[in-house]
Structure formats: C-alpha cells, structure tokens
Design a protein around this motif. Structure first.
Motif, PDB file in Angstrom:
ATOM      1  N   THR A  31      52.330  25.098  77.879  1.00 48.08           N
ATOM      2  CA  THR A  31      52.837  24.209  78.909  1.00 48.08           C
ATOM      3  C   THR A  31      53.408  22.969  78.219  1.00 48.08           C
ATOM      4  O   THR A  31      53.427  22.901  76.979  1.00 48.08           O
ATOM      5  CB  THR A  31      51.753  23.837  79.947  1.00 48.08           C
ATOM      6  OG1 THR A  31      52.378  23.158  81.039  1.00 48.08           O
ATOM      7  CG2 THR A  31      50.678  22.950  79.349  1.00 48.08           C
ATOM      8  N   TYR A  32      53.880  22.023  78.984  1.00 41.87           N
ATOM      9  CA  TYR A  32      54.488  20.822  78.439  1.00 41.87           C
ATOM     10  C   TYR A  32      53.929  19.609  79.165  1.00 41.87           C
ATOM     11  O   TYR A  32      53.570  19.680  80.337  1.00 41.87           O
ATOM     12  CB  TYR A  32      56.012  20.856  78.601  1.00 41.87           C
ATOM     13  CG  TYR A  32      56.668  22.033  77.930  1.00 41.87           C
ATOM     14  CD1 TYR A  32      57.127  21.941  76.615  1.00 41.87           C
ATOM     15  CD2 TYR A  32      56.808  23.249  78.595  1.00 41.87           C
ATOM     16  CE1 TYR A  32      57.718  23.033  75.993  1.00 41.87           C
ATOM     17  CE2 TYR A  32      57.395  24.340  77.978  1.00 41.87           C
ATOM     18  CZ  TYR A  32      57.846  24.229  76.674  1.00 41.87           C
ATOM     19  OH  TYR A  32      58.422  25.313  76.058  1.00 41.87           O
ATOM     20  N   ALA A  40      55.857  10.981  86.424  1.00 38.25           N
ATOM     21  CA  ALA A  40      57.060  11.300  87.200  1.00 38.25           C
ATOM     22  C   ALA A  40      56.871  12.576  88.005  1.00 38.25           C
ATOM     23  O   ALA A  40      57.194  12.632  89.196  1.00 38.25           O
ATOM     24  CB  ALA A  40      58.260  11.426  86.263  1.00 38.25           C
ATOM     25  N   ALA A  41      56.349  13.626  87.369  1.00 39.08           N
ATOM     26  CA  ALA A  41      56.179  14.905  88.067  1.00 39.08           C
ATOM     27  C   ALA A  41      55.164  14.787  89.197  1.00 39.08           C
ATOM     28  O   ALA A  41      55.370  15.340  90.291  1.00 39.08           O
ATOM     29  CB  ALA A  41      55.747  15.977  87.077  1.00 39.08           C
ATOM     30  N   HIS A  45      55.610  15.451  93.429  1.00 44.75           N
ATOM     31  CA  HIS A  45      54.737  16.268  94.268  1.00 44.75           C
ATOM     32  C   HIS A  45      54.143  15.439  95.410  1.00 44.75           C
ATOM     33  O   HIS A  45      53.880  15.981  96.496  1.00 44.75           O
ATOM     34  CB  HIS A  45      53.641  16.904  93.427  1.00 44.75           C
ATOM     35  CG  HIS A  45      54.115  18.065  92.617  1.00 44.75           C
ATOM     36  ND1 HIS A  45      54.281  19.322  93.146  1.00 44.75           N
ATOM     37  CD2 HIS A  45      54.486  18.159  91.314  1.00 44.75           C
ATOM     38  CE1 HIS A  45      54.736  20.143  92.209  1.00 44.75           C
ATOM     39  NE2 HIS A  45      54.869  19.463  91.083  1.00 44.75           N
ATOM     40  N   LEU A  46      53.934  14.157  95.177  1.00 44.55           N
ATOM     41  CA  LEU A  46      53.425  13.291  96.239  1.00 44.55           C
ATOM     42  C   LEU A  46      54.499  12.941  97.261  1.00 44.55           C
ATOM     43  O   LEU A  46      54.184  12.540  98.383  1.00 44.55           O
ATOM     44  CB  LEU A  46      52.846  12.006  95.636  1.00 44.55           C
ATOM     45  CG  LEU A  46      51.544  12.166  94.851  1.00 44.55           C
ATOM     46  CD1 LEU A  46      51.187  10.870  94.118  1.00 44.55           C
ATOM     47  CD2 LEU A  46      50.390  12.587  95.765  1.00 44.55           C
ATOM     48  N   GLY A  47      55.777  13.060  96.867  1.00 43.30           N
ATOM     49  CA  GLY A  47      56.849  12.829  97.828  1.00 43.30           C
ATOM     50  C   GLY A  47      57.824  11.731  97.475  1.00 43.30           C
ATOM     51  O   GLY A  47      58.649  11.347  98.314  1.00 43.30           O
ATOM     52  N   LEU A  48      57.775  11.218  96.229  1.00 46.93           N
ATOM     53  CA  LEU A  48      58.713  10.177  95.806  1.00 46.93           C
ATOM     54  C   LEU A  48      59.680  10.730  94.764  1.00 46.93           C
ATOM     55  O   LEU A  48      59.280  11.493  93.883  1.00 46.93           O
ATOM     56  CB  LEU A  48      57.956   8.986  95.197  1.00 46.93           C
ATOM     57  CG  LEU A  48      57.198   8.060  96.145  1.00 46.93           C
ATOM     58  CD1 LEU A  48      56.543   6.942  95.347  1.00 46.93           C
ATOM     59  CD2 LEU A  48      58.128   7.462  97.190  1.00 46.93           C
ATOM     60  N   PRO A  49      60.941  10.327  94.807  1.00 46.20           N
ATOM     61  CA  PRO A  49      61.879  10.753  93.764  1.00 46.20           C
ATOM     62  C   PRO A  49      61.563  10.070  92.438  1.00 46.20           C
ATOM     63  O   PRO A  49      61.225   8.886  92.402  1.00 46.20           O
ATOM     64  CB  PRO A  49      63.240  10.315  94.306  1.00 46.20           C
ATOM     65  CG  PRO A  49      62.940   9.180  95.230  1.00 46.20           C
ATOM     66  CD  PRO A  49      61.594   9.478  95.830  1.00 46.20           C
ATOM     67  N   ALA A  50      61.670  10.818  91.359  1.00 50.59           N
ATOM     68  CA  ALA A  50      61.350  10.269  90.042  1.00 50.59           C
ATOM     69  C   ALA A  50      62.251  10.894  88.988  1.00 50.59           C
ATOM     70  O   ALA A  50      62.679  12.048  89.112  1.00 50.59           O
ATOM     71  CB  ALA A  50      59.878  10.516  89.691  1.00 50.59           C
ATOM     72  N   ARG A  70      62.175  19.787  85.173  1.00 47.93           N
ATOM     73  CA  ARG A  70      63.155  20.001  86.247  1.00 47.93           C
ATOM     74  C   ARG A  70      62.569  20.909  87.326  1.00 47.93           C
ATOM     75  O   ARG A  70      62.827  20.725  88.519  1.00 47.93           O
ATOM     76  CB  ARG A  70      64.418  20.653  85.677  1.00 47.93           C
ATOM     77  CG  ARG A  70      65.359  19.700  84.964  1.00 47.93           C
ATOM     78  CD  ARG A  70      66.650  20.411  84.633  1.00 47.93           C
ATOM     79  NE  ARG A  70      67.550  19.568  83.869  1.00 47.93           N
ATOM     80  CZ  ARG A  70      68.224  19.971  82.789  1.00 47.93           C
ATOM     81  NH1 ARG A  70      68.100  21.223  82.353  1.00 47.93           N
ATOM     82  NH2 ARG A  70      69.019  19.137  82.153  1.00 47.93           N
ATOM     83  N   SER A  71      61.787  21.898  86.921  1.00 50.52           N
ATOM     84  CA  SER A  71      61.228  22.832  87.894  1.00 50.52           C
ATOM     85  C   SER A  71      60.254  22.146  88.840  1.00 50.52           C
ATOM     86  O   SER A  71      59.973  22.673  89.917  1.00 50.52           O
ATOM     87  CB  SER A  71      60.529  23.992  87.168  1.00 50.52           C
ATOM     88  OG  SER A  71      59.311  23.577  86.560  1.00 50.52           O
ATOM     89  N   HIS A  72      59.745  20.992  88.448  1.00 50.88           N
ATOM     90  CA  HIS A  72      58.873  20.212  89.320  1.00 50.88           C
ATOM     91  C   HIS A  72      59.653  19.171  90.124  1.00 50.88           C
ATOM     92  O   HIS A  72      59.045  18.372  90.845  1.00 50.88           O
ATOM     93  CB  HIS A  72      57.791  19.516  88.492  1.00 50.88           C
ATOM     94  CG  HIS A  72      56.762  20.467  87.963  1.00 50.88           C
ATOM     95  ND1 HIS A  72      55.713  20.931  88.724  1.00 50.88           N
ATOM     96  CD2 HIS A  72      56.634  21.053  86.742  1.00 50.88           C
ATOM     97  CE1 HIS A  72      54.977  21.762  88.002  1.00 50.88           C
ATOM     98  NE2 HIS A  72      55.514  21.854  86.804  1.00 50.88           N
TER      99      HIS A  72
END
Length: 336
Positions: A31-32, A40-41, A45-50, A70-72
C-alpha cells in the motif's frame, strides 16, 4: 468548496500478511501512505475536497503511488514526476505483547531531491482554504524544507489557515541542519499545531513550568507566546495496553481554555499507522464544518479511534460513521 492542500512525501509500504515477522514472509502486502497525504485522503472520505502536492519518481512505481491516492478522490494534479526512487518502509504489525516494528528505506528518494522552484505555490493554493504540513517534510532535505517554507509563506499571503503536526523524528535530520534551527521559522506561520510536551522541549526548548497544574496547558501557553500566530494546540494521549489494545483521548488548548475528551478503548487494534493523521483530518473537517472546539476534538478522537480498526494508512470512514460512534454506538452490532 475550496480545498485543503497537503504537502509531503508519500512512501511505499510493505507488510508481511497475517501478523507475520519479516523473517517469515513469503510475500508482502503493498500500500502507499504519508502523513500529509493520509490527511488529504481521510478528508475526502469525510466529505471535503483535498489535494496533495509531492514529488515522485518518473516511473511506474511513482505513478502507482499517485494513482493510489487518486483512487481515493485526492487531487494529485500538482504533483511532480522527477527522479528515480520512491521511499519505502517495511511494517511488521505486532500483536499482544509483541510491538509493531518499522524499518525505513527512504534515503535518496525523489522527494528528497525536489527543487523548490518546481512548485508554483500561489497557483497551487488559489482554490484552497487550508494548508497542512508535518515536521517530517523539512527533515527529509534542505530543499524540501525550503519548499515547505515557500508554501507556508504563500498560504499566509493568500489568507489560508495553516496547520502542522510538528512530529519530531530525530533520526531523519541527516542533511546537516538541525530541526531546532529550521522548525521555528516554519511553525511561526501556523494557526494550528499538533504538539506534545516532548516535541515542544526537543524542538523549541519549551518546558512546562515547574509545578504547573497541567503540563499541556503550560506548554501551549508558552508556545503561543513564542509563536503568536498559533491559536490552537491539539494532541492525543495514549494508554497502550499492548500492540492489540489502545486507549486514546484528545486534548486541546485554545482561547485560554483546556479541553479533553473521554478515552476511547480500541481492542483489538487492527492497524495504528495513520492514527495521528486521522485525528488531525477529523479536527480539520469538524472545524471547517463549523463545529465548536469541544465537538471538533471529540470528532477528531473518534475518527482516530476508528482508524485503528482499519488496515492501511488511510482512514476509510465517513462523517456519518464517526458521528455514529460519538452517539454511543460502539458495540459493533450489524448495520443493515
């Protein structure tokens, strides 16, 4: 909505499966992750752009790392591809009495050799409302430290909120400059810091006053006096029962008041990597959502507790899931 922008190194993480030791492993899970990019990721997931900004090797490994984020849903459009090596680390996930163990292999990475002029910060931050960095970035190289300085300066010119997890890693500072000489100028541009008493002493020579009723408050007050832009200091307290059992709570000092949460009991711990990043991403999300500081601290701590139950570096939870835990739903009943 404007973005939260993070800046820092992303590494390849290799872990033996099933709590094996490296000496047992016939394969490694891939993983990374990186402290800033994890924030940021988690925010996405919480709903904010990052967005995340970094430097990657110009090869398939560098592209894989960027594609992972990017996939997140993280905006990786400002990343640079130059150099030949992605830093990596090996993680043995401990259990019960056996602690987890990390072995780093990150020297001479593409990120360490970045040049500050590769990043046009005024352009990168034009659609941002928040910049986040950690003390790991300036520890990697002099050029990374200068790039962080330029990013912070641009953020302040543009009126962004700036946060940092000071995260002192003594063994990373190998390029001839001391953290104690570099970090103060960077922290001076911050509005919010994650900082413990130990980090404050190691980095800034700040010690809680003798006989202080609350060492965190004493440290925070001195930190704010030294760096007047800082308005909030936050951290977590851990009670480690074993590699499989943690208790954590959040603490904060702002506007002359101390706040703390109850302890969250996490048993069993699946993966504690990224727990601090999840704490900060939860706090940023809650602050930008307009929650008062005590509620933001509780949200951040619950988000961190949930991350301990998720494999990998990134906190894969929604705001609704965090609020579900805060509502007292902690017994793991099946959700249908």
């Amino acid at each position: 909505m404007k973005q939260v922008v993070t800046f820092g190194e992303i590494m390849l993480r290799l872990s033996p499966p099933l709590h094996q030791r490296l000496s047992q492993a016939g394969s490694l899970d891939v993983t990374y992750g990186g402290g800033e990019a994890n924030v940021a990721a988690a925010l996405v997931h919480l709903g904010l752009p990052a967005a995340h900004v970094g430097c990657f090797p110009d090869n398939a490994v560098g592209e894989a790392a960027v594609q992972h984020f990017r996939s997140h849903g993280v905006d990786m459009s400002h990343c640079v591809f130059r150099g030949q090596r992605l830093g990596l680390y090996f993680l043995e996930v401990g259990a019960a009495l056996r602690a987890s163990r990390i072995v780093y292999d990150r020297y001479e990475s593409a990120f360490a050799h970045l040049q500050p002029e590769w990043f046009a910060w005024d352009q990168i931050l034009q659609n941002a409302q928040w910049l986040h960095w950690t003390g790991i970035t300036p520890a990697v190289s002099a050029s990374a430290a200068e790039a962080a300085r330029q990013a912070i300066a641009a953020a302040r010119r543009l009126g962004l909120t700036v946060s940092a997890d000071v995260n002192y890693r003594r063994n990373l500072w190998q390029y001839g400059q001391r953290a104690q000489d570099v970090m103060p100028a960077l922290v001076a541009g911050c509005d919010l810091v994650v900082c413990t008493e130990g980090d404050a002493e190691d980095l800034f020579g700040i010690r809680p006053e003798e006989g202080a009723e609350n060492s965190f408050v004493s440290m925070s007050e001195q930190l704010m006096q030294r760096f007047p832009t800082i308005k909030q200091v936050i951290a977590t307290r851990r009670q480690t029962q074993s590699a499989s059992h943690e208790r954590i709570k959040g603490i904060a000092y702002a506007e002359g008041r101390y706040h703390e949460t109850d302890f969250f009991d996490i048993n069993p711990v699946v993966d504690r990597i990224g727990g601090g990043d999840s704490f900060l991403s939860g706090f940023i999300y809650a602050q930008l959502s307009g929650r008062p500081l005590p509620d933001a601290l509780g949200f951040a701590t619950a988000a961190s507790a949930l991350k301990h139950t998720i494999a990998g570096d990134i906190n894969l939870v929604s705001a609704a899931e965090v609020d579900h835990i805060l509502a007292g739903n902690t017994f793991g009943r099946l959700l249908r």
